[in-house]
Scaffold this motif. Structure first.
Motif, short mmCIF file in Angstrom:
data_model
loop_
_atom_site.label_atom_id
_atom_site.label_comp_id
_atom_site.label_asym_id
_atom_site.label_seq_id
_atom_site.Cartn_x
_atom_site.Cartn_y
_atom_site.Cartn_z
N ARG A 67 0.83 -1.20 0.00
CA ARG A 67 0.00 0.00 0.00
C ARG A 67 0.87 1.26 0.00
O ARG A 67 1.71 1.45 0.86
N PHE A 68 0.65 2.14 -0.97
CA PHE A 68 1.43 3.38 -1.09
C PHE A 68 0.48 4.52 -1.40
O PHE A 68 -0.22 4.52 -2.41
N VAL A 69 0.48 5.53 -0.52
CA VAL A 69 -0.34 6.73 -0.70
C VAL A 69 0.59 7.89 -1.02
O VAL A 69 1.47 8.24 -0.23
N GLN A 70 0.39 8.46 -2.19
CA GLN A 70 1.24 9.55 -2.67
C GLN A 70 0.49 10.87 -2.60
O GLN A 70 -0.59 11.02 -3.19
N ILE A 71 1.02 11.83 -1.85
CA ILE A 71 0.46 13.18 -1.85
C ILE A 71 1.11 13.95 -2.99
O ILE A 71 2.28 14.29 -2.93
N SER A 72 0.34 14.21 -4.03
CA SER A 72 0.85 14.90 -5.21
C SER A 72 0.29 16.33 -5.23
O SER A 72 0.13 16.94 -4.18
N ALA A 73 -0.02 16.84 -6.40
CA ALA A 73 -0.51 18.21 -6.51
C ALA A 73 -1.38 18.35 -7.75
O ALA A 73 -1.14 17.66 -8.76
N PRO A 74 -2.38 19.23 -7.73
CA PRO A 74 -3.17 19.48 -8.93
C PRO A 74 -2.27 19.96 -10.07
O PRO A 74 -1.38 20.79 -9.86
N GLN B 208 -6.06 4.48 -7.94
CA GLN B 208 -6.92 5.59 -8.35
C GLN B 208 -6.30 6.91 -7.93
O GLN B 208 -5.53 6.98 -6.97
N GLU B 209 -6.63 7.96 -8.68
CA GLU B 209 -6.21 9.33 -8.37
C GLU B 209 -7.43 10.11 -7.90
O GLU B 209 -8.51 9.99 -8.48
N ILE B 210 -7.22 10.92 -6.88
CA ILE B 210 -8.34 11.66 -6.29
C ILE B 210 -7.90 13.11 -6.07
O ILE B 210 -6.91 13.38 -5.38
N ASP B 211 -8.64 14.04 -6.67
CA ASP B 211 -8.42 15.45 -6.40
C ASP B 211 -9.17 15.83 -5.13
O ASP B 211 -10.29 15.37 -4.89
N LEU B 212 -8.55 16.65 -4.32
CA LEU B 212 -9.20 17.18 -3.12
C LEU B 212 -9.30 18.68 -3.26
O LEU B 212 -8.32 19.40 -3.05
N VAL B 213 -10.46 19.16 -3.62
CA VAL B 213 -10.67 20.60 -3.83
C VAL B 213 -12.15 20.89 -3.67
O VAL B 213 -13.01 20.06 -4.00
N GLU B 214 -12.44 22.04 -3.12
CA GLU B 214 -13.83 22.45 -2.95
C GLU B 214 -14.53 22.54 -4.30
O GLU B 214 -13.90 22.71 -5.35
N ALA B 215 -15.85 22.45 -4.28
CA ALA B 215 -16.62 22.40 -5.52
C ALA B 215 -16.56 23.70 -6.30
O ALA B 215 -16.55 23.69 -7.53
N GLU B 216 -16.51 24.83 -5.61
CA GLU B 216 -16.53 26.13 -6.28
C GLU B 216 -15.39 27.00 -5.77
O GLU B 216 -15.58 27.83 -4.87
N PRO B 217 -14.19 26.82 -6.32
CA PRO B 217 -13.04 27.62 -5.86
C PRO B 217 -13.27 29.11 -6.10
O PRO B 217 -13.86 29.52 -7.11
N GLY C 98 -9.09 21.43 -9.61
CA GLY C 98 -9.22 19.99 -9.69
C GLY C 98 -10.68 19.61 -9.83
O GLY C 98 -11.58 20.47 -9.90
N ASP C 99 -10.94 18.31 -9.86
CA ASP C 99 -12.28 17.77 -10.02
C ASP C 99 -12.68 17.06 -8.73
O ASP C 99 -12.09 16.03 -8.38
N PRO C 100 -13.68 17.58 -8.00
CA PRO C 100 -14.04 16.98 -6.71
C PRO C 100 -14.91 15.73 -6.80
O PRO C 100 -15.28 15.16 -5.77
N GLN C 101 -15.23 15.26 -8.01
CA GLN C 101 -16.21 14.19 -8.14
C GLN C 101 -15.72 12.87 -7.54
O GLN C 101 -16.51 12.15 -6.90
N ALA C 102 -14.44 12.53 -7.72
CA ALA C 102 -13.94 11.27 -7.17
C ALA C 102 -14.02 11.28 -5.65
O ALA C 102 -14.40 10.27 -5.03
N PHE C 103 -13.67 12.40 -5.03
CA PHE C 103 -13.79 12.50 -3.58
C PHE C 103 -15.25 12.39 -3.17
O PHE C 103 -15.59 11.68 -2.20
N ALA C 104 -16.13 13.09 -3.89
CA ALA C 104 -17.55 13.06 -3.54
C ALA C 104 -18.11 11.65 -3.62
O ALA C 104 -18.94 11.25 -2.79
N ALA C 105 -17.67 10.87 -4.61
CA ALA C 105 -18.15 9.49 -4.75
C ALA C 105 -17.78 8.63 -3.55
O ALA C 105 -18.48 7.68 -3.21
N LEU C 106 -16.68 8.98 -2.90
CA LEU C 106 -16.24 8.24 -1.71
C LEU C 106 -16.82 8.81 -0.43
O LEU C 106 -16.61 8.26 0.65
#
Length: 434
Positions: free
Chosen positions: A107-114, A205-214, A278-286
């Motif tokens: 298991r490897f969790v990578q903190i990347s960037a938009p 999987q890749e997941i963006d973490l960003v509010e829906a309306e920046p 970024g796209d918050p949809q993947a986070f929202a799905a989880l």
């Protein structure tokens, strides 16, 4: 689970370690200095190593013994000074991915960037993107998280910059005020990391973490200003792009002196060309359909007390304090050298021989020059401040013994040492990097 956290005492890494520990895991932090880690968070185990020097799987294997998962929170904004982005963010990571495979760490969790991609225009995003691509090509159970600007009660880098800008008196100067800057709360980020390390969490999987309306940079800074409790600015000054570029080049130069300013040219270029989104949809799905919390909700959950206001104003004042101290001591030394004859005559009147008086004046001037130069170098700055305090106390003590009448001099040569002494002491307290 025993979880290795790279960059464990950094802004994100330390919060991740606290969250993992709260969930019952045993996080192990890796940073440049194990002593620094133990000083900041003694409840955790620490490994001291420079990630940029761990360039082969054999370098990593001793650190993976008994480890169940790895979370990479390490990184730097731009090469310069002690930071070398390609070894840190790509070469060492490729070696680590291979070492994880050999050690059976899946298991490897990578903190990347938009915006991270091998073809990105900045070295920061390109090296992050190259590492992400290498991780995707590996056999590990990987999750790549791409948080926007992370907001927490703690502040470092971009979040410290927001508070500094919000603390400007009267007016608010901004470059690229209309650029979109999305945010994410530290709680949303660390909560997702705590889920992602678990074997049951869907991998690869890749997941963006960003509010829906920046919001725009202007809106974000004004929100932080309101949160801090400052009155609205009299005006918002939208500065031209060349002004930001000039500031960025100065900050890049200062990096070679060890100062890691958040106003580096990389940060300004990212904001100008791409913004932070970024796209918050993947986070929202989880998360039951809910995106990461918006900036207003994040700030509402954080207390803004006098310590936040102190930090914002003092962070704004820090560069001025360093510059004033350096200039004061350099000029003091230079004037002492240029007027050594007059200064030594003053000491001769107090009973010193001409030779001893000249040695004292020249020696003191050289000490002033050395301290004024040293405070400009970040690795030496704190010790230089202590040296300034010590030398100032010595000047006052010696002056009181041999030239006590100067305490009553109408120009106050002794009295004026006291504010500089206090300023050096206060600056020494502020020069903790994290």
């Amino acid at each position: 689970m025993r979880i290795l956290v790279l960059g464990g005492y950094g802004f994100i890494g330390r919060a991740v370690m606290r969250r993992l520990a709260a969930d019952g895991h045993a996080p192990v932090g890796l940073g440049r200095s194990a002593a620094a880690g133990r000083h900041r968070a003694p409840q955790f185990d620490w490994i001291g190593a420079d990630i940029a020097g761990l360039l082969s799987p054999a370098d990593w294997l001793p650190h993976l013994s008994g480890v169940d998962a790895v979370v990479n929170c390490s990184g730097a904004l731009q090469s310069g000074g002690r930071d070398r982005l390609k070894p840190l963010q790509h070469d060492a990571m490729v070696a680590l991915f291979q070492a994880c495979g050999e050690a059976g760490v899946r298991r490897f969790v990578q903190i990347s960037a938009p915006g991270a991609a091998p073809s990105a225009a900045t070295e920061f995003l390109a090296t992050k993107g190259m590492a992400d691509a290498a991780l995707r090509a590996s056999s590990l159970d990987w999750i790549v998280l791409k948080p926007a600007l992370v907001i927490d009660g703690n502040a470092y880098g971009g979040t410290a910059l927001l508070r500094m800008l919000a603390a400007f008196p009267l007016v608010l100067p901004l470059v690229h005020a209309g650029a979109r800057v999305g945010t994410v709360s530290m709680d949303d980020l660390t909560g997702l990391v705590a889920r992602a390390v678990l074997p049951a969490f869907p991998a690869r999987q890749e997941i963006d973490l960003v509010e829906a309306e920046p919001g725009t940079l202007r809106e974000v800074v004004l929100s932080v200003r309101l949160w801090l409790g400052y009155p609205p600015p009299r005006a918002v000054l939208s500065l031209p792009g060349w002004a930001g570029s000039a500031v960025g080049r100065i900050a890049d130069l200062l990096a070679w002196f060890g100062w890691r300013s958040p106003l580096r040219s990389t940060a300004l270029r990212i904001i100008a060309e791409e913004g932070v989104g970024g796209d918050p949809q993947a986070f929202a799905a989880l998360n039951g359909g809910a995106p990461p919390r918006a900036l207003g909700e994040t700030l509402a959950g954080l207390p803004a007390t006098v310590q936040e206001r102190w930090f914002a104003r003092l962070f704004l004042a820090l560069p001025l304090m360093v510059a004033v101290l350096a200039l004061f001591w350099l000029l003091s030394g230079a004037i002492g050298m240029a007027r050594s004859g007059a200064a030594s005559a003053l000491l001769a009147d107090a009973g010193f021989t001409p030779l001893v008086a000249m040695i004292a004046v020249v020696g003191g001037s050289l000490a002033d020059l050395a301290l004024g130069a040293a405070v400009l170098f970040r690795p030496l700055a704190r010790r230089a401040c202590w040296g300034m305090v010590g030398v100032s106390l010595f000047y006052l003590l010696a002056g009181t013994l041999f030239l006590p009448h100067l305490w009553l001099d109408p120009l106050g040569p002794f009295l004026k040492v006291l504010p500089g002494l206090v300023l050096a002491w206060v600056l020494s307290l502020m020069l903790e990097e994290r």
